[in-house]
Motif scaffolding. Structure first.
Motif, PDB file in Angstrom:
ATOM      1  N   VAL A 190      43.452  37.031 -16.525  1.00  0.00           N
ATOM      2  CA  VAL A 190      44.164  38.243 -16.111  1.00  0.00           C
ATOM      3  C   VAL A 190      43.346  38.921 -15.018  1.00  0.00           C
ATOM      4  CG1 VAL A 190      45.054  40.489 -16.812  1.00  0.00           C
ATOM      5  CG2 VAL A 190      45.196  38.536 -18.388  1.00  0.00           C
ATOM      6  N   PRO A 191      43.876  38.995 -13.817  1.00  0.00           N
ATOM      7  CA  PRO A 191      43.103  39.623 -12.733  1.00  0.00           C
ATOM      8  C   PRO A 191      43.177  41.135 -12.787  1.00  0.00           C
ATOM      9  CG  PRO A 191      45.223  38.905 -11.906  1.00  0.00           C
ATOM     10  CD  PRO A 191      45.172  38.468 -13.339  1.00  0.00           C
ATOM     11  N   ALA A 192      42.227  41.755 -12.160  1.00  0.00           N
ATOM     12  CA  ALA A 192      42.305  43.197 -11.917  1.00  0.00           C
ATOM     13  C   ALA A 192      43.146  43.407 -10.658  1.00  0.00           C
ATOM     14  CB  ALA A 192      40.918  43.778 -11.733  1.00  0.00           C
ATOM     15  N   LEU A 193      43.723  44.576 -10.550  1.00  0.00           N
ATOM     16  CA  LEU A 193      44.586  44.870  -9.414  1.00  0.00           C
ATOM     17  C   LEU A 193      44.113  46.121  -8.696  1.00  0.00           C
ATOM     18  CD1 LEU A 193      48.239  44.284 -10.700  1.00  0.00           C
ATOM     19  CD2 LEU A 193      46.956  42.879  -9.089  1.00  0.00           C
ATOM     20  N   ILE A 194      44.309  46.112  -7.388  1.00  0.00           N
ATOM     21  CA  ILE A 194      44.065  47.309  -6.582  1.00  0.00           C
ATOM     22  C   ILE A 194      45.273  47.494  -5.677  1.00  0.00           C
ATOM     23  CG2 ILE A 194      42.620  48.417  -4.842  1.00  0.00           C
ATOM     24  CD1 ILE A 194      40.275  46.810  -5.842  1.00  0.00           C
ATOM     25  N   HIS A 195      45.943  48.629  -5.802  1.00  0.00           N
ATOM     26  CA  HIS A 195      47.050  48.972  -4.918  1.00  0.00           C
ATOM     27  C   HIS A 195      46.527  49.970  -3.879  1.00  0.00           C
ATOM     28  CE1 HIS A 195      49.729  46.966  -7.671  1.00  0.00           C
ATOM     29  NE2 HIS A 195      49.429  47.803  -8.664  1.00  0.00           N
ATOM     30  N   PHE A 196      46.853  49.729  -2.632  1.00  0.00           N
ATOM     31  CA  PHE A 196      46.421  50.677  -1.598  1.00  0.00           C
ATOM     32  C   PHE A 196      47.472  50.766  -0.499  1.00  0.00           C
ATOM     33  CE2 PHE A 196      44.836  46.560  -0.251  1.00  0.00           C
ATOM     34  CZ  PHE A 196      45.034  46.537   1.123  1.00  0.00           C
ATOM     35  N   ASP A 197      47.506  51.925   0.148  1.00  0.00           N
ATOM     36  CA  ASP A 197      48.418  52.184   1.264  1.00  0.00           C
ATOM     37  C   ASP A 197      47.604  52.343   2.538  1.00  0.00           C
ATOM     38  OD1 ASP A 197      50.688  52.252  -0.400  1.00  0.00           O
ATOM     39  OD2 ASP A 197      50.284  54.344  -0.929  1.00  0.00           O
ATOM     40  N   ILE A 198      48.198  51.866   3.635  1.00  0.00           N
ATOM     41  CA  ILE A 198      47.586  52.088   4.941  1.00  0.00           C
ATOM     42  C   ILE A 198      48.534  52.906   5.793  1.00  0.00           C
ATOM     43  CG2 ILE A 198      46.273  49.935   4.794  1.00  0.00           C
ATOM     44  CD1 ILE A 198      48.243  48.684   6.737  1.00  0.00           C
ATOM     45  N   ALA A 199      47.992  53.582   6.765  1.00  0.00           N
ATOM     46  CA  ALA A 199      48.807  54.421   7.635  1.00  0.00           C
ATOM     47  C   ALA A 199      49.749  53.548   8.458  1.00  0.00           C
ATOM     48  CB  ALA A 199      47.913  55.248   8.552  1.00  0.00           C
ATOM     49  N   PRO A 200      50.955  54.055   8.769  1.00  0.00           N
ATOM     50  CA  PRO A 200      51.891  53.285   9.600  1.00  0.00           C
ATOM     51  C   PRO A 200      51.254  52.897  10.932  1.00  0.00           C
ATOM     52  CG  PRO A 200      53.008  55.167   8.626  1.00  0.00           C
ATOM     53  CD  PRO A 200      51.539  55.337   8.328  1.00  0.00           C
ATOM     54  N   GLY A 201      51.332  51.630  11.259  1.00  0.00           N
ATOM     55  CA  GLY A 201      50.774  51.135  12.511  1.00  0.00           C
ATOM     56  C   GLY A 201      49.315  50.743  12.443  1.00  0.00           C
ATOM     57  N   ALA A 202      48.645  51.071  11.345  1.00  0.00           N
ATOM     58  CA  ALA A 202      47.219  50.724  11.209  1.00  0.00           C
ATOM     59  C   ALA A 202      47.081  49.227  10.957  1.00  0.00           C
ATOM     60  CB  ALA A 202      46.587  51.517  10.076  1.00  0.00           C
ATOM     61  N   PRO A 203      46.062  48.572  11.546  1.00  0.00           N
ATOM     62  CA  PRO A 203      45.887  47.125  11.343  1.00  0.00           C
ATOM     63  C   PRO A 203      45.346  46.817   9.951  1.00  0.00           C
ATOM     64  CG  PRO A 203      44.108  47.999  12.699  1.00  0.00           C
ATOM     65  CD  PRO A 203      45.075  49.132  12.488  1.00  0.00           C
ATOM     66  N   LEU A 204      45.806  45.696   9.408  1.00  0.00           N
ATOM     67  CA  LEU A 204      45.355  45.270   8.086  1.00  0.00           C
ATOM     68  C   LEU A 204      44.086  44.424   8.171  1.00  0.00           C
ATOM     69  CD1 LEU A 204      45.973  45.097   5.019  1.00  0.00           C
ATOM     70  CD2 LEU A 204      47.343  43.059   5.534  1.00  0.00           C
ATOM     71  N   ALA A 205      43.826  43.807   9.325  1.00  0.00           N
ATOM     72  CA  ALA A 205      42.702  42.867   9.464  1.00  0.00           C
ATOM     73  C   ALA A 205      41.353  43.473   9.077  1.00  0.00           C
ATOM     74  CB  ALA A 205      42.657  42.331  10.889  1.00  0.00           C
ATOM     75  N   PRO A 206      41.006  44.701   9.490  1.00  0.00           N
ATOM     76  CA  PRO A 206      39.702  45.258   9.088  1.00  0.00           C
ATOM     77  C   PRO A 206      39.567  45.411   7.580  1.00  0.00           C
ATOM     78  CG  PRO A 206      40.594  46.461  10.955  1.00  0.00           C
ATOM     79  CD  PRO A 206      41.697  45.583  10.449  1.00  0.00           C
ATOM     80  N   VAL A 207      40.660  45.794   6.926  1.00  0.00           N
ATOM     81  CA  VAL A 207      40.618  45.941   5.468  1.00  0.00           C
ATOM     82  C   VAL A 207      40.415  44.581   4.821  1.00  0.00           C
ATOM     83  CG1 VAL A 207      41.864  46.772   3.439  1.00  0.00           C
ATOM     84  CG2 VAL A 207      42.178  47.914   5.644  1.00  0.00           C
ATOM     85  N   GLU A 208      41.133  43.575   5.287  1.00  0.00           N
ATOM     86  CA  GLU A 208      41.021  42.242   4.715  1.00  0.00           C
ATOM     87  C   GLU A 208      39.613  41.668   4.919  1.00  0.00           C
ATOM     88  OE1 GLU A 208      43.550  38.035   4.684  1.00  0.00           O
ATOM     89  OE2 GLU A 208      43.971  39.598   6.173  1.00  0.00           O
ATOM     90  N   ALA A 209      39.039  41.909   6.099  1.00  0.00           N
ATOM     91  CA  ALA A 209      37.692  41.393   6.372  1.00  0.00           C
ATOM     92  C   ALA A 209      36.673  41.998   5.419  1.00  0.00           C
ATOM     93  CB  ALA A 209      37.323  41.687   7.823  1.00  0.00           C
ATOM     94  N   ARG A 210      36.795  43.305   5.141  1.00  0.00           N
ATOM     95  CA  ARG A 210      35.850  43.954   4.233  1.00  0.00           C
ATOM     96  C   ARG A 210      36.039  43.455   2.808  1.00  0.00           C
ATOM     97  NH1 ARG A 210      34.648  50.151   5.978  1.00  0.00           N
ATOM     98  NH2 ARG A 210      34.591  49.858   8.244  1.00  0.00           N
TER      99      ARG A 210
END
Length: 290
Positions: free
Chosen positions: A115-135
């Motif tokens: 059973v994995p742990a989950l994290i739900h998060f929102d990003i601002a409209p137009g903000a890139p997802l790549a920096p979040v994924e890299a971290r």
């Protein structure tokens, strides 16, 4: 004037019989109007639900962390510090197992059940997802990142399909109402064939004869469509006040003022269609009789 045929004097109105003698046309139009308003309201509600769901998850992502109880606090802080992130919500593995216990019982606590742990998060409209994924990858390489829009795409697709199905049913019901008007108009022509012959004999034109039948169908269609729409409005008010299953599925979503305006003009649209169909039917029948 354009609407002189609708405001015909009493002497002309009596040519087609007393006003109290109504056929089945108003009742058929009332049933069609009731069905059209109910189906249209359902379609608009589905459209609003799809738009609301799509908007609420447009910039929301979920991160699954296998066996991530230890890494979860660090991941939360890492995501919160990433540029463009507006909110972060963590669902620990223990809470996930507690939720699964409602269906699986004690087996939900078994170590053999991943059973994995989950994290739900929102990003601002137009903000890139790549920096979040890299971290995230730097902290938990095995973590799985997914867009909630992708997860809900089948649901949104179903809602859109039902919306278009409702529109198709509205068009089909309108066509069925038009067909009923054609039958009613041809029946009225046959019933008043002798009156039409007399009118032609004294110099009446086809357009004058058409105005009589057009006016009769227009009034009957207007009365029927308004009655059906009023009955549909009562049903919708009852459903709205009791909003049990509808409110539960859509989060209490109601029709907007624009939606109500669209529903309000449906009786007028149905009346216009019925009047136009009656006019075309009478003119065609008179031309065929020549």
């Amino acid at each position: 004037m354009m609407l002189d045929w609708l405001l015909a004097p009493g002497s002309e109105r009596k040519l087609l019989g007393g006003e109290r003698k109504r056929g089945a046309t108003p009742w058929v139009i009332a049933i069609m109007s009731f069905s059209i308003v109910i189906v249209a309201a359902a379609g608009l509600t589905l459209s609003n639900a799809a738009s609301q769901v799509g908007t609420s998850v447009a910039n929301r992502y979920s991160l699954q962390v296998p066996g991530g109880s230890d890494a979860l606090p660090r991941l939360v802080e890492t995501i919160r510090a990433a540029p463009g992130v507006t909110s972060v919500e963590a669902v620990p593995e223990a809470k996930m197992r507690q939720t699964l216990a409602r269906w699986l019982g004690p087996a939900a606590q078994s170590a053999d059940l991943p059973v994995p742990a989950l994290i739900h998060f929102d990003i601002a409209p137009g903000a890139p997802l790549a920096p979040v994924e890299a971290r995230v990858r730097a902290v938990a390489p095995r973590a799985s990142l997914a867009s909630q829009v992708e997860n809900l795409r089948p649901l949104l697709g179903s809602l859109r399909t039902l919306q278009w199905l409702a529109l198709g049913m509205v068009l089909l019901l309108t066509a069925a109402g038009a067909a009923a008007v054609v039958l009613a108009t041809r029946s009225a022509l046959e019933a008043h064939r002798s009156t039409i012959d007399v009118m032609h004999g004294v110099g009446a034109t086809d357009l004058q004869v058409t105005h009589l039948f057009q006016r009769k169908i227009a009034i009957e269609a207007l009365a029927g469509s308004l009655a059906g729409a009023a009955a549909a409005g009562v049903v919708l008010l009852i459903l709205s006040a009791g909003a049990t299953f509808v409110g539960g599925m859509t989060g209490g979503l109601s029709l907007s003022l624009l939606d109500l305006a669209l529903l309000a003009i449906l009786p007028a649209v149905l009346t216009i269609v019925a009047t136009w169909v009656a006019r075309r039917t009478v003119l065609q029948a008179l031309r065929e009789a020549l």
